[in-house]
Design an enzyme around this catalytic site. Sequence first.
Site, short mmCIF file in Angstrom:
data_model
loop_
_atom_site.label_atom_id
_atom_site.label_comp_id
_atom_site.label_asym_id
_atom_site.label_seq_id
_atom_site.Cartn_x
_atom_site.Cartn_y
_atom_site.Cartn_z
CE LYS A 1 -46.33 45.73 -35.94
NZ LYS A 1 -46.04 44.99 -34.69
CG LEU B 1 -47.09 44.49 -39.51
CD1 LEU B 1 -47.29 43.56 -40.70
CD2 LEU B 1 -45.81 45.29 -39.69
CG ASP B 2 -51.43 40.27 -37.45
OD1 ASP B 2 -52.39 41.03 -37.54
OD2 ASP B 2 -51.33 39.19 -38.07
CB ILE B 3 -49.47 42.54 -31.56
CG1 ILE B 3 -48.64 43.07 -30.38
CG2 ILE B 3 -49.93 41.11 -31.31
CD1 ILE B 3 -49.41 43.21 -29.09
CB SER C 1 -46.31 40.75 -37.99
OG SER C 1 -47.11 39.59 -38.02
#
Length: 233
Positions: free
Chosen positions: A61, A109-111, A113
Amino acid sequence: MAERGLCSRRDADAYITRGWVFVDGKRVSELGTRADAGAVITLDRQAQANQQSRLTILLHKPMGYVSGQPEPGFTPAVTLIQPERQYRTPDTPLFHPACLKGLAPAGRLDIDSTGLLVLTQDGRVARQLIGEDSAIDKEYLVRVEGHLDATGLALLNHGLSLDARQLKPARVEWLNDDQLRFVLREGRKRQIRRMCELVGLRVTGLKRVRIGAVRLGDLPLGQWRFLRPDESF
């Protein structure tokens, strides 16, 4: 059935209704049927085939994508699961639109990261990774700014609380002058960034490189691949 890892709770109901479940060799077709703790529970071949057809996808990502439900103004990571973004080898199955049916992220999973994000159609995989009793650890490489003394490092490993709840023990160590390695067995919202703030650090980069026994490896940023048959978390 879900607790034994045979299938998800939703699939268990469907399989029982279809008569695809056997308890100690006897077919069960009534929802709510109880089984002894030592009972042998097996699935019909049709149910087994249905389970084996469930896909799990690994995505590298990039920043700027949300891992879960779409938020106003942001794009969900699942939109990256397209044929032109598939990382392929000669023995890789081809993408088909059916790959997207029921595909959901197993964890967040944070934006801001990057790194390994798992999306799956398989409720067993989701339970294994994000169930309340999950024992799967996750590894992150974290670039930071600020000063961290031995006391702060010890607190990162164990002793911090978020939202009035104590965090589970972690493994945190320096990799070089500005990068830490975190290994966690939980995943509260923005956990690593908030942990670092509590000890006076600011995170400037965060990348997840491993979930259980599965590594991000050389999967290029923004590309995805299928979980191979020889891989498990």
